[in-house]
Motif scaffolding. Structure first.
Motif, PDB file in Angstrom:
ATOM      1  N   GLU A 519       4.337  -1.046   7.388  1.00 24.48           N
ATOM      2  CA  GLU A 519       3.805   0.176   7.995  1.00 24.48           C
ATOM      3  C   GLU A 519       4.523   1.417   7.488  1.00 24.48           C
ATOM      4  N   ALA A 520       5.847   1.315   7.316  1.00 22.61           N
ATOM      5  CA  ALA A 520       6.632   2.447   6.835  1.00 22.61           C
ATOM      6  C   ALA A 520       6.635   2.528   5.320  1.00 22.61           C
ATOM      7  N   PHE A 521       6.677   1.380   4.650  1.00 20.36           N
ATOM      8  CA  PHE A 521       6.819   1.370   3.197  1.00 20.36           C
ATOM      9  C   PHE A 521       5.562   1.854   2.477  1.00 20.36           C
ATOM     10  N   ARG A 522       4.387   1.570   3.005  1.00 22.17           N
ATOM     11  CA  ARG A 522       3.162   1.897   2.281  1.00 22.17           C
ATOM     12  C   ARG A 522       2.957   3.401   2.133  1.00 22.17           C
ATOM     13  N   ALA A 523       3.639   4.216   2.944  1.00 26.84           N
ATOM     14  CA  ALA A 523       3.522   5.668   2.804  1.00 26.84           C
ATOM     15  C   ALA A 523       4.032   6.132   1.444  1.00 26.84           C
ATOM     16  N   LYS A 524       4.896   5.328   0.809  1.00 26.83           N
ATOM     17  CA  LYS A 524       5.409   5.688  -0.512  1.00 26.83           C
ATOM     18  C   LYS A 524       4.301   5.760  -1.554  1.00 26.83           C
ATOM     19  N   PHE A 525       3.190   5.092  -1.321  1.00 28.04           N
ATOM     20  CA  PHE A 525       2.122   5.068  -2.311  1.00 28.04           C
ATOM     21  C   PHE A 525       1.384   6.403  -2.389  1.00 28.04           C
ATOM     22  N   PHE A 526       1.545   7.259  -1.397  1.00 27.27           N
ATOM     23  CA  PHE A 526       0.828   8.535  -1.418  1.00 27.27           C
ATOM     24  C   PHE A 526       1.248   9.369  -2.617  1.00 27.27           C
ATOM     25  N   GLU A 554      -1.248  -1.046  -5.982  1.00 26.34           N
ATOM     26  CA  GLU A 554      -2.116  -0.794  -4.840  1.00 26.34           C
ATOM     27  C   GLU A 554      -1.370  -1.019  -3.535  1.00 26.34           C
ATOM     28  N   ALA A 555      -1.700  -0.191  -2.536  1.00 30.01           N
ATOM     29  CA  ALA A 555      -1.035  -0.273  -1.234  1.00 30.01           C
ATOM     30  C   ALA A 555      -1.626  -1.399  -0.397  1.00 30.01           C
ATOM     31  N   ILE A 556      -1.487  -2.607  -0.909  1.00 29.35           N
ATOM     32  CA  ILE A 556      -1.966  -3.813  -0.210  1.00 29.35           C
ATOM     33  C   ILE A 556      -0.750  -4.667   0.121  1.00 29.35           C
TER      34      ILE A 556
END
Length: 596
Positions: A519-526, A554-556
């Protein structure tokens, strides 16, 4: 009979008056007006921009500061004007004259809209004609510098002008026949976006020159232009100097002699970079939104005793982690924080205001320029130089940690790993006058079998990490930095005569909570904030340590993400925090209490 004397007096009385005195009076009057206007042009901080100025609705002056009241004393109204626009990949940034208070007042009293214009091109007459208009709410508002605020608007709809205006919500649009042209919008691909004074030099931040990372370039191909900028679509800069250094996105030039003697004259003046081309008689100036501001408090800061230890960071939507990071490092002895806010919209202003009320010395600096972390850190190094002896450059998911108690003989007075230990360390190293940078290795922590963010914070919740340390982070002496201000995000090039010190891992490390719950890590993909580091979704440097090994583009969420990056169980910092910072009665940590 009248005497000769009487005849002379009568003749003089009846003679038509001479026009000579009137001529000279008019001449000196107009000369005086011209002289005043000339002085105003030389000293003025006003810049007449390329793009059409768009006035906004106004409000009673009684709600404003004195400076705004003075400007609106005649009619009780304040005119806000769009000075510049920068087109980013995902939004349009508007630089608006007047104060943040003015914009916020308008926004909270009815709201502000972004105005988009559709154009039809008449090929017979060769002119653009206004057609439909679309209104959308402003995305966000913020302060920026001493004369401007910023407003962010969504990208224009397809087939609409790139020029975006502002309007108070509910105001009826008028077709005033003004033609807005797309070339007046600055592209983020090529623009001078910032400037700062550095003694007898000006530091200019520029996007689009493709200056190579970690390289010092030949500065003779660049010049700096000072003055009123683009007047009536032309370039009329009053003064020019040659560049003395160029590296990455930072070019430095000497200030003109007139400004060196009277620095206050630089206040509000626009500056840009001229790029010398082969077979060209003149430099080609880069479009600019950058102004120089001379603070009256510079000398006062120089005369004050400097803080021993400060920290600088750049953040995007990290408000949830800021309390823990600042409160913990204040316990270690950090005295001052510079938070460069890179377009956050998660309530970070309120978090920083709360920390300031709690006597934490935190300041927020609006930095709207995307993927410019290196330049932002160069800017921060300049800003902190007069206030701080040492400055740490780190992220809010990185925490200094002293793993083991060690004897006093190792580092002088630092004989423990508790309160003020980090400040004690740098104070002791200050006596080693050739050390300009302290480097510490990083341990990268993983999700530690968690599926949701730990309620007690990252230092307590994440306890599993990779075995081998990764790249180092640093604490530097601002006065030891190379004149180019060249840095590779977290460490700087030093001036000749200075060297760096690698801190042994048995004494100090940085716990980097890099791979948190998904939940927190995927924000890095922005978006990545560093200019020379590929974004996560780009198919570049996939084996780099800046990326998650095997994660892809990809943010998967990968299979078994909570179990990954877990080679060593490490509860050292958790134990330290719980033993020293938790309330002995309730067990709450200070950043938990602030959230209750």
């Amino acid at each position: 009979m009248e005497s000769e004397l009487q005849r002379r007096k009568r003749k003089r009385f009846l003679r038509p008056p001479s026009l000579r005195p009137l001529f000279f009076s008019c001449f000196f009057f107009f000369f005086f007006l011209f002289f005043l206007s000339f002085l105003f042009w030389i000293s003025s901080a006003t810049f007449r921009p390329i793009l059409i100025l768009s006035s906004l609705s106004s409000f009673p002056s009684s709600s404003l500061t004195n400076s705004i009241q003075d400007s609106s004393a005649n009619n009780g109204l304040v005119s806000l004007k769009v000075e510049d626009q920068v087109l980013f990949p995902d939004h349009v940034l508007l630089l608006v004259s007047n104060s943040e208070l003015s914009l916020l007042y308008l926004h909270s009293n009815g709201g502000l809209d972004c105005v988009y214009h559709e154009f039809l091109y008449n090929s017979d007459k060769g002119v653009e004609k206004r057609s439909r208009v679309v209104l959308r709410p402003v995305l966000s508002l913020d302060g920026f510098d001493e004369s401007r605020s910023i407003a962010r608007c969504a990208l224009p709809p397809m087939n609409y002008s790139a020029v975006v205006n502002l309007q108070k919500r509910g105001r009826k649009l008028k077709d005033d026949g003004v033609s807005l042209v797309d070339w007046s919008v600055h592209s983020w691909d090529m623009v001078v976006y910032g400037a700062a004074l550095n003694g007898d030099k000006v530091v200019v931040f520029v996007k689009g020159l493709n200056l190579r990372p970690n390289k010092v370039l030949d500065s003779t191909q660049f010049s700096c232009y000072f003055g009123l900028g683009n007047l009536e679509g032309g370039t009329r800069y009053a003064l020019t100097t040659k560049a003395v250094s160029a590296a990455q996105e930072v070019v430095q030039c000497l200030l003109p002699i007139s400004i060196q003697k009277y620095p206050e004259r630089a206040h509000g003046i626009r500056v840009t970079i001229g790029l010398t081309r082969t077979n060209s008689l003149h430099d080609l100036p880069v479009p600019s939104v950058a102004k120089i501001f001379h603070s009256n408090f510079i000398e006062e800061k120089k005369n004050k005793e400097r803080y021993e230890l400060c920290v600088c960071t750049m953040v995007w939507n990290q408000a949830a982690f800021l309390r823990e990071w600042i409160i913990y490092h204040a316990w270690l002895g950090v005295q001052r924080w510079f938070i460069y806010d890179n377009n956050s919209d998660d309530g970070i202003k309120e978090v920083i205001a709360e920390l300031e009320r709690g006597d934490y010395n935190v300041s927020r600096h609006v930095w709207p320029w995307i993927k410019t972390q290196e330049a932002g850190f160069s800017h921060c190094a300049l800003k902190a130089r007069d206030e701080c002896k040492w400055v740490g450059f780190m992220d809010v998911d990185e925490f200094f940690y002293f793993p083991f108690p060690f004897p006093r003989r190792v580092i002088g007075e630092l004989g423990y790993r508790g309160q003020n230990s980090l400040r004690s360390l740098v104070t002791n190293i200050s006596s080693r006058t050739t050390i300009g940078e302290i480097r510490m290795a990083c341990h990268s922590f993983g999700p530690s079998r968690l599926n949701s963010p730990p309620s007690q914070g990252v230092t307590v919740g994440y306890t599993c990490r990779l075995q081998s340390p990764e790249r180092h982070k640093s604490i530097v002496r601002p006065d030891a930095l190379d004149d180019t201000l060249l840095n590779v995000v977290h460490h700087f090039r030093l001036r000749k005569g200075y060297r760096y010190l690698n801190m042994p891992r048995r004494i100090a490390v940085i716990n980097h909570y890099k791979y948190q719950v998904w939940e927190a890590f995927r924000a890095k993909f922005f978006r990545r904030v560093a200019a020379y580091v590929a974004d996560w979704q780009e198919n570049q440097n996939e084996r780099s340590k800046d990326r998650a090994p095997g994660l892809g583009t990809e943010a998967i969420e990968p299979p078994n993400w909570p179990l990954q990056f877990c080679e060593v169980r490490d509860t050292g910092l958790k134990d330290l925090v719980m033993a020293n910072l938790a309330d002995p009665v309730s067990g709450f940590l200070p950043w938990e209490i602030s959230l209750l």
